[in-house]
Write an enzyme that holds these catalytic residues in place. Structure first.
Site, PDB file in Angstrom:
ATOM      1  N   ASN A 276       0.839  -1.196   0.000  1.00 28.59           N
ATOM      2  CA  ASN A 276       0.000   0.000   0.000  1.00 28.59           C
ATOM      3  C   ASN A 276       0.877   1.251   0.000  1.00 28.59           C
ATOM      4  O   ASN A 276       1.638   1.443   0.926  1.00 28.59           O
ATOM      5  CB  ASN A 276      -0.894  -0.012   1.244  1.00 28.59           C
ATOM      6  CG  ASN A 276      -1.977   1.041   1.153  1.00 28.59           C
ATOM      7  OD1 ASN A 276      -2.278   1.556   0.077  1.00 28.59           O
ATOM      8  ND2 ASN A 276      -2.548   1.391   2.291  1.00 28.59           N
ATOM      9  N   ASP A 303      10.010   2.224   2.563  1.00 29.00           N
ATOM     10  CA  ASP A 303       8.765   1.665   3.111  1.00 29.00           C
ATOM     11  C   ASP A 303       8.963   0.194   3.492  1.00 29.00           C
ATOM     12  O   ASP A 303       8.062  -0.646   3.312  1.00 29.00           O
ATOM     13  CB  ASP A 303       7.582   1.816   2.141  1.00 29.00           C
ATOM     14  CG  ASP A 303       6.229   1.659   2.853  1.00 29.00           C
ATOM     15  OD1 ASP A 303       6.221   1.502   4.097  1.00 29.00           O
ATOM     16  OD2 ASP A 303       5.195   1.687   2.166  1.00 29.00           O
TER      17      ASP A 303
HETATM   18  O1  DOR Z   1       2.409  -1.486   2.435  1.00 25.01           O
HETATM   19  C1  DOR Z   1       2.414  -0.832   3.465  1.00 25.01           C
HETATM   20  N1  DOR Z   1       2.808  -1.365   4.641  1.00 25.01           N
HETATM   21  N2  DOR Z   1       2.018   0.431   3.419  1.00 25.01           N
HETATM   22  C2  DOR Z   1       1.848   1.168   4.526  1.00 25.01           C
HETATM   23  O2  DOR Z   1       1.456   2.303   4.419  1.00 25.01           O
HETATM   24  C3  DOR Z   1       2.088   0.590   5.861  1.00 25.01           C
HETATM   25  C4  DOR Z   1       3.020  -0.544   5.775  1.00 25.01           C
HETATM   26  C5  DOR Z   1       3.036  -1.384   7.013  1.00 25.01           C
HETATM   27  O3  DOR Z   1       3.109  -0.840   8.126  1.00 25.01           O
HETATM   28  O4  DOR Z   1       3.053  -2.611   6.900  1.00 25.01           O
HETATM   29 ZN    ZN Z   2       2.323   4.403   3.849  1.00 26.46          ZN
END
Ligand code: DOR
Ligand code: ZN
Length: 428
Positions: A276, A303
């Site tokens: 995400n 990320d």
């Molecule tokens: O893919 C994602 N994982 N997007 C996010 O915004 C949060 C993150 C997570 O904390 O696992």
């Molecule tokens: Zn994010």
């Protein structure tokens, strides 16, 4: 204590030189006289860059130490060439107060492999209802300067406006996870031809673009600093360009996975590809690469999102979004940006060290490889290749989307304040 890096090519330019480091500072570059007690790091003509800085890492401590800890995440970071990382606030408990942010900072310093700067939550419990105590976190020992509810969007425009206004007094930046929640209810993958044909409920580009446009306007009027997390669509690039042209203090990051992978991966139904914001189209990838090369997107941020097997290796709709990133970032950037000629190594230093350090207010990271500068450095073998194996990465979790892939460029050493933290794939 001194260290001599012998035969390195700063930014991959010119003839190899020796770099003398004393008490954590670069004191000579060129032919140097080696002090008797000096540690030697033979660079063999490899590329010497400022240590990487990651504005967007999930370290899962406190709360999910079964997937990553500050210890294991710091190791992954050092092995990936990082000297500083920003740990996102969506832990359990949430990093929405100085007790948690100070703990994360202190624990990072105890581990000592990278500087772990906690990101403070914008709202209490990431609930989007009430501002967290930004000032207390800023005044604590962690001196928090980046605030984000990442994982969720600060969707209420009034709350976002107040956060931006308040941040100016703290010389801080608000990092937004741009996702209009009303447009992504039930969303599972990029809304497009692929998701429609394969039956995934769609996550439309407009959910990101509308929030980025709104927040740029809020930041412009508040004269505040906005940072856009994980830009994923071509349309967002257009919005950023528009906002920057008008003098908005906005910066933006793109992840390695959004620079390389596309929604073609949906064909596999393998949840390792669920993230995400979601993987987008080839056209988006092309535009993101060009925007990073041009500077409309300022930097790369991983990320890095470790998840347990039971949360990831399940049916797509139940799987958590996110993928590992710290140890593969440089190689993915090399594949997506350096190999096609979009960035040279000086450009890599800009997007992986200099810009992220400046955005995160870190005066001692992302500095030029020059005499008098702090010795936070990364040595890269540009000619080497490696095969990614999730089980061999330093993270506790193993959810890498690059499993079995051969990737270019290997981080051979990382130096934090003159001390070698990682060398030849091992933590020191
Ligand atoms: O893919 C994602 N994982 N997007 C996010 O915004 C949060 C993150 C997570 O904390 O696992
Ligand atoms: Zn994010």
């Amino acid at each position: 204590m001194s260290l001599v890096i012998k035969g390195a090519r700063p930014y991959g330019e010119g003839e190899p030189v020796d770099v003398l480091i004393e008490d954590g500072v670069i004191t000579a570059i060129g032919p140097v006289s080696v002090p008797e007690d000096a540690e030697i790091l033979d660079a063999g003509g490899q590329v010497l860059l400022p240590g990487f800085v990651d504005l967007h890492t999930h370290l899962r401590e406190p709360g999910r130490e079964d997937t990553e800890t500050i210890d294991s995440g710091s190791a992954a970071a050092a092995l990936g060439g990082y000297t500083a990382v920003f740990a996102m606030a969506n832990t359990d408990p949430v990093a929405d107060n100085a007790l948690v942010t100070d703990h994360v900072w202190r624990r990072g310093q105890e581990v000592g492999l990278v500087d772990v700067h906690p990101v403070g939550a914008v709202t209490v419990g990431l609930k989007g209802e009430k501002l967290a105590e930004l000032g207390t976190m800023a005044k604590g020992s962690a001196a928090v300067r980046v605030f984000s509810d990442d994982g969720v969007c600060v969707a209420d425009p009034l709350l976002m406006r107040r956060a931006l206004e308040y941040s100016t007094a703290l010389d801080a930046v608000i990092a937004q996870h741009a996702e209009e929640p009303r447009l992504t209810v039930g969303a599972q993958a990029h809304e497009g031809e692929k998701s429609a044909r394969l039956g995934y409920p769609g996550w439309p580009a407009s959910a990101e673009e509308s929030i980025v446009a709104r927040d740029c306007l809020l930041a412009l009027h508040a004269k505040a600093r906005l940072h856009v997390c994980h830009v994923s669509t071509a349309g967002t690039v257009d919005v950023l360009r528009w906002a920057k042209d008008r003098g908005t203090k906005v910066s933006a990051e793109v992840t390695p996975h959004h620079l390389l992978l596309t929604d073609e991966r949906l064909e596999t139904y393998d949840p390792v590809n669920k993230v995400n914001p979601p993987l987008r189209t080839g056209g988006d990838v092309e535009k993101l690469r060009a925007a990073l090369a041009e500077g409309v997107i300022d930097c790369v941020a991983t990320d890095h999102a470790p998840h347990a097997v039971q949360d990831k290796d399940t049916e797509w709709s139940a799987a958590r979004p996110g993928m590992l990133g710290l140890q593969t970032a440089l190689s993915v950037v090399a594949r997506a940006m350096v190999e096609p000629g979009l960035l040279d190594w000086r450009g890599v230093a800009r997007v992986m060290s200099e810009r992220p350090a400046a955005i995160g207010n870190l005066p001692d990271h992302g500095r030029p490889v020059e005499v008098g500068e702090p010795a936070n450095l990364t040595l890269v073998d540009p000619a080497a290749e490696w095969t990614v194996r999730g089980a061999e990465l330093a993270s506790i979790a193993a959810n890498t989307p690059y499993e079995g892939m051969r990737l270019p460029a290997v981080v051979t050493a990382t130096v934090l304040r003159g001390r070698i933290t990682a060398r030849e794939g091992k933590i020191c």
